[in-house]
Design an enzyme around this catalytic site. Structure first.
Site, PDB file in Angstrom:
ATOM      1  N   HIS A 198      -3.980   6.874   1.588  1.00 62.00           N
ATOM      2  CA  HIS A 198      -4.162   5.577   0.924  1.00 62.00           C
ATOM      3  C   HIS A 198      -5.549   5.071   1.288  1.00 62.00           C
ATOM      4  CE1 HIS A 198      -4.105   1.402   0.048  1.00 62.00           C
ATOM      5  NE2 HIS A 198      -3.963   1.044   1.308  1.00 62.00           N
ATOM      6  N   ASN A 245      -9.927  -0.965  -1.980  1.00 64.04           N
ATOM      7  CA  ASN A 245      -8.511  -0.721  -1.693  1.00 64.04           C
ATOM      8  C   ASN A 245      -7.684  -1.268  -2.852  1.00 64.04           C
ATOM      9  OD1 ASN A 245      -5.863  -0.915  -0.824  1.00 64.04           O
ATOM     10  ND2 ASN A 245      -6.370  -1.710   1.205  1.00 64.04           N
ATOM     11  N   CYS A 302       0.812  -1.220   0.000  1.00 59.97           N
ATOM     12  CA  CYS A 302       0.000   0.000   0.000  1.00 59.97           C
ATOM     13  C   CYS A 302       0.843   1.268   0.000  1.00 59.97           C
ATOM     14  CB  CYS A 302      -0.925   0.016   1.212  1.00 59.97           C
ATOM     15  SG  CYS A 302      -2.005  -1.406   1.252  1.00 59.97           S
TER      16      CYS A 302
HETATM   17  O1  UT7 Z   1      -4.418  -1.470   2.877  1.00 61.66           O
HETATM   18  C1  UT7 Z   1      -3.595  -2.113   3.779  1.00 61.66           C
HETATM   19  C2  UT7 Z   1      -3.937  -1.799   5.151  1.00 61.66           C
HETATM   20  N1  UT7 Z   1      -5.170  -2.449   5.509  1.00 61.66           N
HETATM   21  C3  UT7 Z   1      -5.962  -1.911   6.418  1.00 61.66           C
HETATM   22  O2  UT7 Z   1      -5.686  -0.836   6.906  1.00 61.66           O
HETATM   23  C4  UT7 Z   1      -7.177  -2.694   6.870  1.00 61.66           C
HETATM   24  C5  UT7 Z   1      -7.356  -2.555   8.353  1.00 61.66           C
HETATM   25  N2  UT7 Z   1      -8.450  -3.385   8.908  1.00 61.66           N
HETATM   26  C6  UT7 Z   1      -9.736  -3.144   8.619  1.00 61.66           C
HETATM   27  O3  UT7 Z   1     -10.057  -2.277   7.828  1.00 61.66           O
HETATM   28  C7  UT7 Z   1     -10.800  -3.947   9.361  1.00 61.66           C
HETATM   29  O4  UT7 Z   1     -10.171  -4.721  10.365  1.00 61.66           O
HETATM   30  C8  UT7 Z   1     -11.614  -4.871   8.415  1.00 61.66           C
HETATM   31  C9  UT7 Z   1     -12.543  -4.014   7.554  1.00 61.66           C
HETATM   32  C10 UT7 Z   1     -10.714  -5.696   7.557  1.00 61.66           C
HETATM   33  C11 UT7 Z   1     -12.495  -5.818   9.237  1.00 61.66           C
HETATM   34  O5  UT7 Z   1     -13.329  -5.082  10.111  1.00 61.66           O
HETATM   35  P1  UT7 Z   1     -13.414  -5.507  11.647  1.00 61.66           P
HETATM   36  O6  UT7 Z   1     -14.357  -4.588  12.286  1.00 61.66           O
HETATM   37  O7  UT7 Z   1     -12.006  -5.546  12.197  1.00 61.66           O
HETATM   38  O8  UT7 Z   1     -14.057  -6.958  11.591  1.00 61.66           O
HETATM   39  P2  UT7 Z   1     -13.502  -8.350  12.148  1.00 61.66           P
HETATM   40  O9  UT7 Z   1     -12.429  -8.882  11.273  1.00 61.66           O
HETATM   41  O10 UT7 Z   1     -13.202  -8.220  13.610  1.00 61.66           O
HETATM   42  O11 UT7 Z   1     -14.768  -9.271  11.999  1.00 61.66           O
HETATM   43  C12 UT7 Z   1     -15.988  -9.013  12.755  1.00 61.66           C
HETATM   44  C13 UT7 Z   1     -17.024 -10.057  12.362  1.00 61.66           C
HETATM   45  C14 UT7 Z   1     -16.506 -11.489  12.431  1.00 61.66           C
HETATM   46  O12 UT7 Z   1     -17.593 -12.320  12.846  1.00 61.66           O
HETATM   47  P3  UT7 Z   1     -17.699 -12.785  14.375  1.00 61.66           P
HETATM   48  O13 UT7 Z   1     -16.436 -13.526  14.668  1.00 61.66           O
HETATM   49  O14 UT7 Z   1     -17.823 -11.511  15.167  1.00 61.66           O
HETATM   50  O15 UT7 Z   1     -18.924 -13.620  14.369  1.00 61.66           O
HETATM   51  C15 UT7 Z   1     -16.169 -11.810  10.984  1.00 61.66           C
HETATM   52  O16 UT7 Z   1     -16.245 -13.199  10.716  1.00 61.66           O
HETATM   53  O17 UT7 Z   1     -17.416  -9.849  10.994  1.00 61.66           O
HETATM   54  C16 UT7 Z   1     -17.248 -11.081  10.253  1.00 61.66           C
HETATM   55  N3  UT7 Z   1     -16.859 -10.738   8.891  1.00 61.66           N
HETATM   56  C17 UT7 Z   1     -17.756 -10.481   7.917  1.00 61.66           C
HETATM   57  N4  UT7 Z   1     -19.089 -10.498   7.901  1.00 61.66           N
HETATM   58  C18 UT7 Z   1     -19.698 -10.181   6.737  1.00 61.66           C
HETATM   59  C19 UT7 Z   1     -15.606 -10.572   8.400  1.00 61.66           C
HETATM   60  N5  UT7 Z   1     -15.675 -10.218   7.106  1.00 61.66           N
HETATM   61  C20 UT7 Z   1     -16.997 -10.160   6.787  1.00 61.66           C
HETATM   62  C21 UT7 Z   1     -17.690  -9.842   5.598  1.00 61.66           C
HETATM   63  N6  UT7 Z   1     -19.041  -9.876   5.625  1.00 61.66           N
HETATM   64  N7  UT7 Z   1     -17.064  -9.510   4.451  1.00 61.66           N
END
Ligand code: UT7
Length: 336
Positions: free
Chosen positions: A263, A293, A115
């Site tokens: 970014h 992204n 990135c």
């Molecule tokens: O570009 C490089 C740098 N990258 C970044 O800066 C990305 C940084 N991270 C993020 O933007 C966020 O962490 C994400 C958008 C990737 C994820 O958001 P989050 O709020 O951290 O969600 P999570 O991974 O903690 O997941 C929460 C819940 C989980 O379910 P449970 O365990 O709570 O039942 C996941 O399984 O959301 C679930 N989940 C989804 N549900 C529906 C994960 N992905 C999805 C999805 N659709 N696509």
């Protein structure tokens, strides 16, 4: 010492729009979750028929940037190509651009850095111009994610985020020291290398789904892995730090920012930074809603769109900042 100035910008994204609802048909996800957590509404993914690859998209963006710079391709004396998704394991796409544009024997290098790739590339180009070694450098950030994503529910935490596209800039020598790239600031911390990574050998030429059919279908190492919350927490800290570092190096404060182009990792990250620096909506440009992204391509695409929409004017202080896999992060402070 010379100064370097962005004299041309261009971008290209594939025609194929993939909405959040489209994704919900192939994996267990939904528009509400994606928009709430990331701000993304849709992204562009190449189709097999389009012929688009990382280098092809980069070349399309580069042609626009060169034309807008008002120079001939033969005036380019160096090429920098940033991507994490090269067409070939080697050689890198820099030489593919050179071949496609018919630029003779100028140097071409490839930058990884995910990135942050475009900012690293811009910084490399800036040094070459400032020391007087080159006059016009083509800097490209291009990314093709869609062929390598796990598009099942298993991969939803990563695959809904990433999009394909390319952006390019021509950096040219300027004798006006009050304008151009004032400074760039680069960092990395390999300690976190495995928190956002693809730990298999180089991809880019085959659909991973096909590779897995011939091998172990449960082998997840072929798909990108991301410890999302860990990355998020580091991102907000490093984005802030490196923006402050860049402002401080130029005796500027957040009040001096006319346009911040972060970014496009996650709208929530951008909003966090916006609030932290007390910037209003007109001072921050986001387009993740449309493109997701696109890693190394996200800043040059956003910079081009902001410029095309008249949101960057001569004399503006423009700040570019990125954070991503590596971890690597960086900023560039530009007087437009
Ligand atoms: O570009 C490089 C740098 N990258 C970044 O800066 C990305 C940084 N991270 C993020 O933007 C966020 O962490 C994400 C958008 C990737 C994820 O958001 P989050 O709020 O951290 O969600 P999570 O991974 O903690 O997941 C929460 C819940 C989980 O379910 P449970 O365990 O709570 O039942 C996941 O399984 O959301 C679930 N989940 C989804 N549900 C529906 C994960 N992905 C999805 C999805 N659709 N696509």
């Amino acid at each position: 010492m010379y100064n370097s100035k962005i004299t041309g910008l261009g971008y290209y994204v594939p025609d194929n729009v993939v909405t959040n609802d489209d994704l919900s048909k192939i994996m267990d996800t939904n528009d509400e979750w994606i928009q709430e957590r990331t701000g993304i509404k849709e992204r562009r993914w190449v189709t097999s028929e389009s012929g688009d690859t990382t280098s092809v998209m980069g070349i399309k963006a580069a042609k626009i940037a060169i034309e807008r710079a008002g120079i001939d391709k033969d005036d380019i004396d160096f090429i920098v190509f940033a991507t994490l998704s090269p067409d070939y394991y080697f050689p890198g796409p820099g030489v593919q651009v050179q071949k496609a544009l018919g630029i003779k024997t100028v140097g071409a290098i490839d930058v990884r850095n995910q990135c942050s790739g475009f900012i690293y590339g811009l910084s490399v180009a800036d040094q070459f111009i400032k020391t007087g070694m080159y006059k016009n450098i083509l800097v490209i950030g291009s990314e093709l994610h869609s062929k390598g994503l796990d598009k099942t529910t298993r991969g939803r935490g990563v695959s809904v985020i990433f999009g394909d596209g390319a952006g390019a800039a021509v950096l040219s020598r300027s004798e006006d020291s009050s304008k151009g790239i004032l400074s760039t600031h680069l960092h990395s911390e390999g300690e976190h290398a495995e928190e956002l990574a693809l730990l298999a050998p180089g991809m880019g030429t085959r659909w991973v789904d096909d590779i897995l059919k011939d091998n172990d279908p449960n082998d997840e190492s072929y798909y990108p892995y991301m410890n999302g919350q860990y990355v998020f927490k580091n991102a907000v800290v490093r984005f802030s730090e490196v923006i402050m570092e860049g402002l401080g190096a130029n005796n500027l404060t957040a009040q001096d920012i006319d346009m911040l182009i972060p970014h496009q990792a996650n709208l929530r990250i951008a909003q966090f930074i916006q609030n932290k620096f007390k910037l209003d909506n007109s001072q921050v440009f986001n387009n993740i809603m449309k493109y997701g992204n696109t890693t190394a391509a996200s800043i040059p695409i956003a910079l081009t769109e902001a410029w095309e929409q008249g949101k960057i004017k001569e004399g503006d202080t423009v700040v570019l900042a990125a954070f991503g896999s590596g971890f690597t992060w960086g900023s560039a402070i530009i007087k437009w």
